[in-house]
Design a protein around this motif. Structure first.
Motif, PDB file in Angstrom:
ATOM      1  N   UNK A 176      -5.087   7.341 -15.633  1.00  0.00           N
ATOM      2  CA  UNK A 176      -4.693   6.254 -14.739  1.00  0.00           C
ATOM      3  C   UNK A 176      -5.838   5.256 -14.674  1.00  0.00           C
ATOM      4  N   UNK A 177      -5.605   4.047 -15.179  1.00  0.00           N
ATOM      5  CA  UNK A 177      -6.607   3.000 -15.171  1.00  0.00           C
ATOM      6  C   UNK A 177      -6.417   2.137 -13.929  1.00  0.00           C
ATOM      7  N   UNK A 178      -7.091   2.497 -12.850  1.00  0.00           N
ATOM      8  CA  UNK A 178      -7.174   1.711 -11.620  1.00  0.00           C
ATOM      9  C   UNK A 178      -5.826   1.499 -10.939  1.00  0.00           C
ATOM     10  N   UNK A 179      -5.014   2.527 -10.896  1.00  0.00           N
ATOM     11  CA  UNK A 179      -3.708   2.414 -10.239  1.00  0.00           C
ATOM     12  C   UNK A 179      -3.540   3.408  -9.113  1.00  0.00           C
ATOM     13  N   UNK A 180      -3.033   2.957  -7.979  1.00  0.00           N
ATOM     14  CA  UNK A 180      -2.656   3.871  -6.909  1.00  0.00           C
ATOM     15  C   UNK A 180      -1.539   4.793  -7.386  1.00  0.00           C
ATOM     16  N   UNK A 181      -1.572   6.040  -6.974  1.00  0.00           N
ATOM     17  CA  UNK A 181      -0.558   7.022  -7.354  1.00  0.00           C
ATOM     18  C   UNK A 181       0.475   7.114  -6.235  1.00  0.00           C
ATOM     19  N   UNK A 182       1.747   7.168  -6.610  1.00  0.00           N
ATOM     20  CA  UNK A 182       2.837   7.193  -5.640  1.00  0.00           C
ATOM     21  C   UNK A 182       3.783   8.349  -5.929  1.00  0.00           C
ATOM     22  N   UNK A 183       4.517   8.774  -4.908  1.00  0.00           N
ATOM     23  CA  UNK A 183       5.605   9.710  -5.093  1.00  0.00           C
ATOM     24  C   UNK A 183       5.205  11.164  -4.932  1.00  0.00           C
ATOM     25  N   UNK A 184       6.108  12.079  -5.277  1.00  0.00           N
ATOM     26  CA  UNK A 184       5.886  13.515  -5.047  1.00  0.00           C
ATOM     27  C   UNK A 184       4.650  14.075  -5.718  1.00  0.00           C
ATOM     28  N   UNK A 185       4.212  13.484  -6.839  1.00  0.00           N
ATOM     29  CA  UNK A 185       3.055  14.022  -7.541  1.00  0.00           C
ATOM     30  C   UNK A 185       1.793  13.972  -6.691  1.00  0.00           C
ATOM     31  N   UNK A 186       1.735  13.071  -5.714  1.00  0.00           N
ATOM     32  CA  UNK A 186       0.550  12.991  -4.858  1.00  0.00           C
ATOM     33  C   UNK A 186       0.338  14.323  -4.136  1.00  0.00           C
ATOM     34  N   UNK A 187       1.410  14.865  -3.553  1.00  0.00           N
ATOM     35  CA  UNK A 187       1.308  16.127  -2.826  1.00  0.00           C
ATOM     36  C   UNK A 187       1.342  17.347  -3.711  1.00  0.00           C
ATOM     37  N   UNK A 188       2.080  17.266  -4.825  1.00  0.00           N
ATOM     38  CA  UNK A 188       2.197  18.434  -5.699  1.00  0.00           C
ATOM     39  C   UNK A 188       1.003  18.576  -6.633  1.00  0.00           C
ATOM     40  N   UNK A 189       0.418  17.450  -7.007  1.00  0.00           N
ATOM     41  CA  UNK A 189      -0.687  17.496  -7.942  1.00  0.00           C
ATOM     42  C   UNK A 189      -0.226  17.869  -9.344  1.00  0.00           C
ATOM     43  N   UNK A 190      -1.192  18.178 -10.219  1.00  0.00           N
ATOM     44  CA  UNK A 190      -0.909  18.513 -11.612  1.00  0.00           C
ATOM     45  C   UNK A 190      -1.795  19.674 -12.035  1.00  0.00           C
ATOM     46  N   UNK A 191      -1.307  20.450 -12.998  1.00  0.00           N
ATOM     47  CA  UNK A 191      -2.094  21.569 -13.518  1.00  0.00           C
ATOM     48  C   UNK A 191      -2.636  21.283 -14.911  1.00  0.00           C
ATOM     49  N   UNK A 192      -2.548  20.030 -15.347  1.00  0.00           N
ATOM     50  CA  UNK A 192      -3.049  19.617 -16.658  1.00  0.00           C
ATOM     51  C   UNK A 192      -4.098  18.528 -16.495  1.00  0.00           C
ATOM     52  N   UNK A 193      -4.897  18.270 -17.533  1.00  0.00           N
ATOM     53  CA  UNK A 193      -6.017  17.340 -17.402  1.00  0.00           C
ATOM     54  C   UNK A 193      -5.576  15.933 -17.007  1.00  0.00           C
ATOM     55  N   UNK A 194      -6.367  15.332 -16.100  1.00  0.00           N
ATOM     56  CA  UNK A 194      -6.052  13.976 -15.662  1.00  0.00           C
ATOM     57  C   UNK A 194      -7.346  13.214 -15.418  1.00  0.00           C
ATOM     58  N   UNK A 195      -7.373  11.982 -15.931  1.00  0.00           N
ATOM     59  CA  UNK A 195      -8.517  11.092 -15.788  1.00  0.00           C
ATOM     60  C   UNK A 195      -8.158   9.921 -14.887  1.00  0.00           C
ATOM     61  N   UNK A 196      -9.003   9.664 -13.891  1.00  0.00           N
ATOM     62  CA  UNK A 196      -8.892   8.485 -13.045  1.00  0.00           C
ATOM     63  C   UNK A 196     -10.059   7.550 -13.356  1.00  0.00           C
ATOM     64  N   UNK A 197      -9.768   6.252 -13.467  1.00  0.00           N
ATOM     65  CA  UNK A 197     -10.813   5.247 -13.605  1.00  0.00           C
ATOM     66  C   UNK A 197     -10.590   4.175 -12.547  1.00  0.00           C
ATOM     67  N   UNK A 198     -11.683   3.681 -11.958  1.00  0.00           N
ATOM     68  CA  UNK A 198     -11.534   2.646 -10.946  1.00  0.00           C
ATOM     69  C   UNK A 198     -12.677   1.651 -11.021  1.00  0.00           C
ATOM     70  N   UNK A 199     -12.763   0.805 -10.000  1.00  0.00           N
ATOM     71  CA  UNK A 199     -13.822  -0.174  -9.850  1.00  0.00           C
ATOM     72  C   UNK A 199     -14.499   0.067  -8.504  1.00  0.00           C
ATOM     73  N   UNK A 200     -15.663  -0.548  -8.317  1.00  0.00           N
ATOM     74  CA  UNK A 200     -16.341  -0.423  -7.027  1.00  0.00           C
ATOM     75  C   UNK A 200     -15.509  -1.031  -5.910  1.00  0.00           C
TER      76      UNK A 200
END
Length: 389
Positions: free
Chosen positions: A263-287
């Motif tokens: 995810x390149x600098x995007x807010x996450x929405x929907x059920x995945x926020x509470x359920x999470x994931x069991x596979x690799x995930x990269x977050x990138x953001x800005x200051x």
């Protein structure tokens, strides 16, 4: 829609008109009188081909237009031979006209760029990891061409997907152009992300059919030679910018065929926020975004990530620094409100290209030599900083 930095439609829409070169040559007037806007080519060893697909999902009704859900996608891949193959334009003619109308003449003096992807070139032999890409809200599938072509030049097949009525301007083969409808409330954004995830899942289903010698899409065109054999659907990843990053996470929540996401600098929405994931995930953001502190959904999503996880930051960047817009803004007329921060364009492009590739090289190709960059400890890319994970 709440004022959440990485999903600010106003920023993305303002930047959609911006796309050109990583290090742009001086602009000059062409014979047509238009000022050319250019995209830098990829740096990998392989030439790049591409084919556009018109796909129709008859199992779903388009929530904006009614009728079957129609999509446009572009498959970008390592090519065997690009001689005598014209490059695809960055935007199709109808989409380019619609974009210029949207900006009220500001861009009328610009000739928008060509890509470095040879139209329908034969695919290079070999089975390749497959990546799905979703753009930001009001953006188009071509607006991360710099990263997509870089990945293809280094051995990936990348499928970029437009989401009609949510993407900026989507032109279909019959000349129809569907423009962004826009959403205001978080409820509408959550619904739009769910549609995007379903779009991506349908595209992945379609790729499975293609790999089994199925029909290429709604139109009569044939696939480039060798492309079916290039799709390794045991190694699938997904990534996106802004709302597209949310779509990548939502897709992984729906479909365990996707082994890694970014995810390149995007807010996450929907059920995945509470359920999470069991596979690799990269977050990138800005200051400015500072997602693990300021974002309304990142902290909960982060806590619920049970696999490999990492949060990195692009220094001195703006929300649009993860896209072509960072590189193209210097070539455009002054006055466009482009949120690209102060990081030099060539450094932003190089750093984002390298980080996305390093992540998928590690998670889909098992190449641990990429780890230094993913720890924010690369002397070559000091713009990438480690936040957590």
């Amino acid at each position: 829609m709440p004022a959440v930095h990485p999903t600010r439609r106003s920023l993305v829409l303002a930047g959609l008109a911006a796309a050109a070169a990583a290090v742009a040559p001086p602009a000059y007037a062409s014979a047509s009188g238009l000022v050319p806007v250019r995209l830098a080519g990829p740096t990998g060893p392989l030439p790049v081909g591409a084919v556009e697909l018109h796909l129709v999902d008859r199992s779903r009704t388009d929530p904006w237009a009614g009728g079957p859900r129609e999509l446009m996608a572009t498959v970008v891949y390592p090519a065997a031979d690009v001689r005598d193959r014209p490059p695809l334009p960055w935007l199709s003619p109808g989409a380019e006209r619609a974009l210029k109308v949207r900006y009220g003449g500001v861009l009328d003096g610009c000739a928008l760029p060509l890509t470095h992807s040879a139209d329908r070139a034969p695919a290079r032999p070999g089975r390749r990891p497959v990546l799905l890409y979703s753009p930001g809200a009001g953006s188009d599938r071509t607006f991360n061409t710099l990263v997509v072509e870089e990945l293809a030049s280094r051995g990936y097949v990348v499928v970029t997907v437009d989401h009609p009525h949510d993407s900026g301007e989507v032109e279909f083969p019959d000349g129809r152009v569907v423009r962004s409808a826009g959403e205001d409330s978080e409820e509408e954004v959550v619904a739009a992300v769910a549609v995007r995830a379903a779009d991506l899942r349908f595209v992945l289903d379609h790729l499975t059919v293609l790999a089994r010698d199925g029909a290429p899409g709604a139109g009569p065109r044939r696939l480039p030679r060798g492309l079916r054999g290039a799709l390794d659907l045991t190694r699938v990843g997904a990534f996106g910018h802004s709302r597209g990053g949310a779509a990548a996470a939502a897709l992984m929540d729906l479909d365990d065929r996707v082994r890694a996401g970014a995810d390149l600098d995007g807010t996450v929405f929907g059920p995945v926020v509470g359920r999470g994931l069991d596979r690799p995930f990269l977050l990138m953001d800005t200051a400015d975004h500072d997602g693990l502190v300021k974002d309304p959904h990142w902290p909960e999503f982060w806590r619920n990530l049970r696999g490999w996880r990492r949060c990195l930051r692009l220094a001195d960047a703006g929300h649009l620094s993860f896209t072509d817009i960072a590189a193209l803004a210097p070539q455009l007329p002054p006055g466009l409100p482009l949120d690209v921060g102060t990081v030099p364009a060539d450094r932003a492009v190089a750093a984002v290209r390298a980080t996305v590739r390093a992540f998928f090289d590690l998670r889909l190709r098992g190449r641990p030599d990429t780890g230094r960059l993913l720890r924010g400890a690369s002397a070559r890319y000091p713009e990438i900083g480690y936040i957590a994970g």
